[in-house]
Design an enzyme around this catalytic site. Structure first.
Site, PDB file in Angstrom:
ATOM      1  N   CYS A  72       0.823  -1.275   0.082  1.00 60.57           N
ATOM      2  CA  CYS A  72      -0.124  -0.026  -0.026  1.00 60.57           C
ATOM      3  C   CYS A  72       0.823   1.338  -0.034  1.00 60.57           C
ATOM      4  O   CYS A  72       0.168   2.256  -0.418  1.00 60.57           O
ATOM      5  CB  CYS A  72      -0.964   0.113   1.343  1.00 60.57           C
ATOM      6  SG  CYS A  72      -0.406  -0.915   2.537  1.00 60.57           S
ATOM      7  N   GLU A 112      -4.500  -6.595  -6.308  1.00 61.29           N
ATOM      8  CA  GLU A 112      -4.955  -6.492  -5.027  1.00 61.29           C
ATOM      9  C   GLU A 112      -4.307  -5.458  -4.048  1.00 61.29           C
ATOM     10  O   GLU A 112      -3.298  -5.396  -4.104  1.00 61.29           O
ATOM     11  CB  GLU A 112      -4.865  -8.325  -4.479  1.00 61.29           C
ATOM     12  CG  GLU A 112      -5.457  -8.325  -3.320  1.00 61.29           C
ATOM     13  CD  GLU A 112      -4.593  -8.316  -2.068  1.00 61.29           C
ATOM     14  OE1 GLU A 112      -5.234  -8.461  -0.922  1.00 61.29           O
ATOM     15  OE2 GLU A 112      -3.578  -8.090  -2.113  1.00 61.29           O
ATOM     16  N   ARG A 148     -11.854  -9.231   6.213  1.00 61.43           N
ATOM     17  CA  ARG A 148     -10.676  -8.753   5.506  1.00 61.43           C
ATOM     18  C   ARG A 148     -11.174  -8.198   4.191  1.00 61.43           C
ATOM     19  O   ARG A 148     -11.466  -8.790   3.532  1.00 61.43           O
ATOM     20  CB  ARG A 148      -9.766  -9.681   5.436  1.00 61.43           C
ATOM     21  CG  ARG A 148      -8.348  -9.281   4.608  1.00 61.43           C
ATOM     22  CD  ARG A 148      -7.403 -10.465   4.609  1.00 61.43           C
ATOM     23  NE  ARG A 148      -6.225 -10.038   4.132  1.00 61.43           N
ATOM     24  CZ  ARG A 148      -5.055  -9.778   5.086  1.00 61.43           C
ATOM     25  NH1 ARG A 148      -5.332  -9.993   6.383  1.00 61.43           N
ATOM     26  NH2 ARG A 148      -3.995  -9.134   4.718  1.00 61.43           N
TER      27      ARG A 148
HETATM   28  C1  LIG Z   1       0.973  -7.004   0.370  1.00 59.72           C
HETATM   29  S1  LIG Z   1       2.462  -8.037   0.380  1.00 59.72           S
HETATM   30  C2  LIG Z   1       1.699  -9.403  -0.957  1.00 59.72           C
HETATM   31  C3  LIG Z   1       1.595 -10.759  -0.421  1.00 59.72           C
HETATM   32  C4  LIG Z   1       1.179 -11.686  -1.310  1.00 59.72           C
HETATM   33  N1  LIG Z   1       0.113 -11.429  -2.174  1.00 59.72           N
HETATM   34  C5  LIG Z   1       1.089 -13.033  -0.601  1.00 59.72           C
HETATM   35  O1  LIG Z   1       0.008 -13.714  -0.922  1.00 59.72           O
HETATM   36  O2  LIG Z   1       1.776 -13.442   0.439  1.00 59.72           O
HETATM   37  C6  LIG Z   1       3.505  -7.167  -0.664  1.00 59.72           C
HETATM   38  C7  LIG Z   1       4.921  -7.850  -0.640  1.00 59.72           C
HETATM   39  O3  LIG Z   1       5.690  -7.083  -1.727  1.00 59.72           O
HETATM   40  C8  LIG Z   1       7.062  -7.172  -1.023  1.00 59.72           C
HETATM   41  N2  LIG Z   1       7.834  -6.134  -1.782  1.00 59.72           N
HETATM   42  C9  LIG Z   1       7.661  -4.802  -1.361  1.00 59.72           C
HETATM   43  N3  LIG Z   1       8.580  -4.463  -2.310  1.00 59.72           N
HETATM   44  C10 LIG Z   1       9.049  -4.895  -3.021  1.00 59.72           C
HETATM   45  C11 LIG Z   1      10.067  -4.569  -4.157  1.00 59.72           C
HETATM   46  N4  LIG Z   1      10.477  -3.631  -4.337  1.00 59.72           N
HETATM   47  N5  LIG Z   1      10.481  -5.827  -4.844  1.00 59.72           N
HETATM   48  C12 LIG Z   1      10.117  -7.039  -4.602  1.00 59.72           C
HETATM   49  N6  LIG Z   1       9.057  -7.424  -3.556  1.00 59.72           N
HETATM   50  C13 LIG Z   1       8.762  -6.343  -2.835  1.00 59.72           C
HETATM   51  C14 LIG Z   1       6.983  -7.340   0.363  1.00 59.72           C
HETATM   52  O4  LIG Z   1       8.176  -7.876   0.944  1.00 59.72           O
HETATM   53  C15 LIG Z   1       5.767  -8.056   0.547  1.00 59.72           C
HETATM   54  O5  LIG Z   1       5.778  -9.630   0.791  1.00 59.72           O
END
Ligand SMILES: C[S@@+](CC[C@H](N)C(=O)[O-])C[C@H]1O[C@@H](n2cnc3c(N)ncnc32)[C@H](O)[C@@H]1O
Length: 344
Positions: free
Chosen positions: A103, A141, A185
């Site tokens: 987010c 999402e 959620r």
């Molecule tokens: C909201 S979570 C998504 C979780 C996923 N939909 C699941 O089912 O577990 C966002 C994810 O993006 C990863 N993330 C954030 N910035 C990133 C980047 N620049 N490159 C790769 N991954 C990243 C975070 O570590 C986090 O696990």
């Protein structure tokens, strides 16, 4: 036809003494192909895997999430997706782009004027990949607050950008509670199709399913003793619940002001919540397996990291049955289009 799922036994470079049977192996030839961005622990990937789709690229930079992902899908995701060197690993062609982007990505987007202006946000990286590879379907999402952030400007920017890129979008706020899970959620889902007739055929009208907290709870005797609340907390709980109707099974939530609500479901699992905010029957924190079940992960999903990591990972993840319904609908629409192509 999708290839048969195979049992894959893996040597794990992250944990060299253990070899795993991967519960959700990637088919060698998939019915369709997808990429999994901000993959986390693969909650969005899982239903597409079940459909026999092949993942051709994944990205997740958190080492512990990578560990969980590897144990379950047999693949270590690439790291930072903002880096061009990471994007270079994405194959030229794939059918679907999946992304539950974080987010913080939209904090400054509303004031920006066009696709190019979203530069510096994670959504810009998603949009860049869409522009380069032009997949048939995009599934995004995010938290429901995305729709109201900056008076709706940020969300409008995302939809406009997808439109600029030639996609037809549908979106809805869905609640895990309506998909058979005892967890409130609410998340916004955007589904965008390159083909307008696909988008016209898609909708978010799903039959609501009931949920049952008891069905996901473990027997207390199987739960690690460290997860039980201390005498001190139990006493405090007793005082705070005086006069309230108590029933079992239930999830007790304590807010910052010390008010307790007793519900037949959990509030949204969170990554950084205080340690005791959510107690099963007022006496213990949920186990790792229960946290995964709150998100609808099947029990064959492997746990290879600590409980605190599972708390973070499940708090970040998605309601799998919600994504499953969407995945099945997308699959049917793409299938029906294929059969029309065959007739013509
Ligand atoms: C909201 S979570 C998504 C979780 C996923 N939909 C699941 O089912 O577990 C966002 C994810 O993006 C990863 N993330 C954030 N910035 C990133 C980047 N620049 N490159 C790769 N991954 C990243 C975070 O570590 C986090 O696990």
């Amino acid at each position: 036809m999708p290839s048969q799922a195979r049992t894959t036994l893996l040597y794990n470079p992250l944990e060299p003494r253990i070899s795993y049977e991967v519960p959700f192996p990637n088919p060698v030839i998939g019915k369709r192909t997808f990429i999994d961005l901000f993959a986390g622990i693969g909650g969005i990937r899982l239903p597409f895997s079940e459909l026999g789709y092949r993942c051709v690229f994944s990205s997740e930079w958190d080492k512990n999430a990578q560990r969980t992902y590897y144990a379950n899908f047999g693949e270590i995701p690439y790291g930072d997706i903002t880096k061009e060197i990471t994007k270079q690993h994405i194959p030229a062609h794939f059918d679907l782009l999946l992304a539950g982007f974080p987010c913080q990505a939209f904090s400054i987007m509303g004031k920006m004027k066009g696709f190019a202006d979203t530069r510096g946000t994670l959504f810009f990286d998603v949009a860049t990949i869409i522009d380069r590879h032009r997949p048939e379907v995009i599934l995004l999402e995010n938290v429901k607050q995305l729709t109201t952030h900056d008076h709706g400007n940020t969300f409008a920017k995302i939809l406009n950008t997808l439109g600029e890129l030639g996609y037809h979008t549908k979106w809805e706020i869905l609640n895990a509670l309506d998909f058979g899970l005892p967890q409130k959620r609410e998340r916004v889902i955007i589904v965008a199709f390159k083909n307008k007739s696909h988008s016209d055929a898609f909708n978010f009208n799903f039959d609501k399913r009931g949920y049952e907290l008891a069905s996901i709870l473990e027997d207390d005797t199987n739960v690690d003793s460290t997860l039980f609340a201390s005498e001190h907390i139990l006493k405090k709980r007793q005082q705070l619940t005086t006069g309230k109707t108590i029933f079992y099974p239930s999830v007790w939530h304590e807010n910052k002001a010390g008010n307790i609500s007793i519900l037949d479901h959990a509030c949204a699992l969170r990554t950084g919540a205080s340690y005791n905010y959510l107690l099963i029957n007022g006496i213990r924190r949920p186990s790792s397996r229960e946290l995964l079940r709150f998100q609808g992960f099947p029990d064959k999903y492997k746990i290879t990291v600590s409980h605190s990591e599972i708390r973070r990972q499940t708090g970040n993840s998605v309601a799998v049955p919600m994504i499953r319904e969407i995945a099945n609908r997308i699959d049917r629409i793409l299938d029906s289009n294929q059969s029309k192509d065959c007739q013509s």
